[in-house]
Design an enzyme around this catalytic site. Sequence first.
Site, PDB file in Angstrom:
ATOM      1  N   ASP A  67       0.651  15.559  -1.106  1.00 21.47           N
ATOM      2  CA  ASP A  67       0.120  14.611  -2.083  1.00 21.47           C
ATOM      3  C   ASP A  67      -0.037  15.229  -3.465  1.00 21.47           C
ATOM      4  O   ASP A  67       0.089  16.444  -3.631  1.00 21.47           O
ATOM      5  CB  ASP A  67      -1.221  14.029  -1.592  1.00 21.47           C
ATOM      6  CG  ASP A  67      -2.137  15.069  -0.951  1.00 21.47           C
ATOM      7  OD1 ASP A  67      -1.948  16.265  -1.218  1.00 21.47           O
ATOM      8  OD2 ASP A  67      -3.030  14.673  -0.185  1.00 21.47           O
ATOM      9  N   ASN A 136     -14.136  11.314   5.474  1.00 26.77           N
ATOM     10  CA  ASN A 136     -13.942   9.924   5.938  1.00 26.77           C
ATOM     11  C   ASN A 136     -12.737   9.789   6.881  1.00 26.77           C
ATOM     12  O   ASN A 136     -12.334   8.694   7.224  1.00 26.77           O
ATOM     13  CB  ASN A 136     -13.790   8.974   4.738  1.00 26.77           C
ATOM     14  CG  ASN A 136     -12.544   9.296   3.907  1.00 26.77           C
ATOM     15  OD1 ASN A 136     -11.796  10.223   4.227  1.00 26.77           O
ATOM     16  ND2 ASN A 136     -12.325   8.525   2.850  1.00 26.77           N
ATOM     17  N   HIS A 138      -9.627  10.919   6.217  1.00 26.49           N
ATOM     18  CA  HIS A 138      -8.282  10.831   5.615  1.00 26.49           C
ATOM     19  C   HIS A 138      -7.454  12.072   5.936  1.00 26.49           C
ATOM     20  O   HIS A 138      -7.989  13.166   6.123  1.00 26.49           O
ATOM     21  CB  HIS A 138      -8.340  10.541   4.108  1.00 26.49           C
ATOM     22  CG  HIS A 138      -8.795  11.652   3.226  1.00 26.49           C
ATOM     23  ND1 HIS A 138      -9.574  11.455   2.107  1.00 26.49           N
ATOM     24  CD2 HIS A 138      -8.572  13.008   3.252  1.00 26.49           C
ATOM     25  CE1 HIS A 138      -9.801  12.605   1.511  1.00 26.49           C
ATOM     26  NE2 HIS A 138      -9.219  13.565   2.190  1.00 26.49           N
ATOM     27  N   GLU A 143      -6.259   6.990   3.072  1.00 33.64           N
ATOM     28  CA  GLU A 143      -7.680   6.673   3.186  1.00 33.64           C
ATOM     29  C   GLU A 143      -7.892   5.622   4.279  1.00 33.64           C
ATOM     30  O   GLU A 143      -6.946   4.927   4.680  1.00 33.64           O
ATOM     31  CB  GLU A 143      -8.187   6.119   1.837  1.00 33.64           C
ATOM     32  CG  GLU A 143      -8.068   7.095   0.660  1.00 33.64           C
ATOM     33  CD  GLU A 143      -9.148   8.179   0.652  1.00 33.64           C
ATOM     34  OE1 GLU A 143      -9.675   8.544   1.721  1.00 33.64           O
ATOM     35  OE2 GLU A 143      -9.454   8.679  -0.445  1.00 33.64           O
TER      36      GLU A 143
HETATM   37  C1  F6R Z   1      -5.013  17.773   0.227  1.00 35.78           C
HETATM   38  C2  F6R Z   1      -5.150  16.745   1.261  1.00 35.78           C
HETATM   39  C3  F6R Z   1      -6.501  16.293   1.700  1.00 35.78           C
HETATM   40  C4  F6R Z   1      -7.419  17.447   2.094  1.00 35.78           C
HETATM   41  C5  F6R Z   1      -8.788  16.919   2.535  1.00 35.78           C
HETATM   42  C6  F6R Z   1      -9.740  18.052   2.870  1.00 35.78           C
HETATM   43  O1  F6R Z   1      -3.660  18.040  -0.045  1.00 35.78           O
HETATM   44  O2  F6R Z   1      -4.172  16.269   1.726  1.00 35.78           O
HETATM   45  O3  F6R Z   1      -6.350  15.413   2.805  1.00 35.78           O
HETATM   46  O4  F6R Z   1      -6.835  18.173   3.136  1.00 35.78           O
HETATM   47  O5  F6R Z   1      -9.349  16.148   1.504  1.00 35.78           O
HETATM   48  O6  F6R Z   1     -10.015  18.776   1.712  1.00 35.78           O
HETATM   49  P1  F6R Z   1     -10.798  20.153   1.775  1.00 35.78           P
HETATM   50  O7  F6R Z   1      -9.964  21.095   2.530  1.00 35.78           O
HETATM   51  O8  F6R Z   1     -10.966  20.561   0.331  1.00 35.78           O
HETATM   52  O9  F6R Z   1     -12.098  19.849   2.443  1.00 35.78           O
END
Ligand code: F6R
Length: 235
Positions: A67, A136, A138, A143
Amino acid sequence: MRIIEVESYEKMSALAADIIAAQVLLKPDCLLGLATGSSPLGTYDGLHAKCQAGTLDFSQVRTVNLDEYCGLTPDNPQSYRYFMNKNLFSRVNVDLANTHLPDGSAPDMQAECDRYEALVESLGWPDLQLLGIGHNGHIGFNEPAEEFPVRVHTVQLAESTIKANSRLFDRIEDVPTQAVTMGIGAIMKARRVLLIAGADKREIVDRAFRGPVTPAVPASVLQLHRDATVILCQG
Ligand code: F6R
């Protein structure tokens, strides 16, 4: 699905780096699906250490990231391209031309989504997809929703995601509200999935992998994946 519980972030990172290194040894020109955020930082440190020690060779590896924020150019220090260059690509012997992220600054985002979907398909889908998980549920920026989004798409970030990610910005108003993300389709087509989750993610890991499969908890779809491993920190 395997859920491996380890004692610490350091152990989680070391195990994830070992799994990725084994994938690269098995198939030197493999396609790695990669993630940003706090969860993979230790894993990327581990991959860097292995390359430094000469036990890992990224020269033929190809990568696709999950992403990118919309509205940020690749040279913006808050962009995911910048994050990847800084935390992994500049520290291993990967050919930058073989590293791919969606372009969040593309003038036509629908065309960019179509380009990125076609690119990931043309590269043959990831051999191994590394994932984090949001509080959440994702994965990527898929989402909670009423349906699993299949293809690369732009998404309005959830309030909780904007709040969580604001730790990396000066002000919450600076956090982009939209992102472009690989869909659940590409993640499910990856031959192997490796999800890493810190101790703060215990509750959502339980809901996602020990509860029903539902697009309200996007990561829950991984229960249906043929080769998914979750590494969860106990503390
Ligand atoms: C980032 C991504 C997100 C993160 C998720 C957890 O490229 O795809 O899904 O993996 O938001 O983020 P952290 O590791 O910062 O808690």
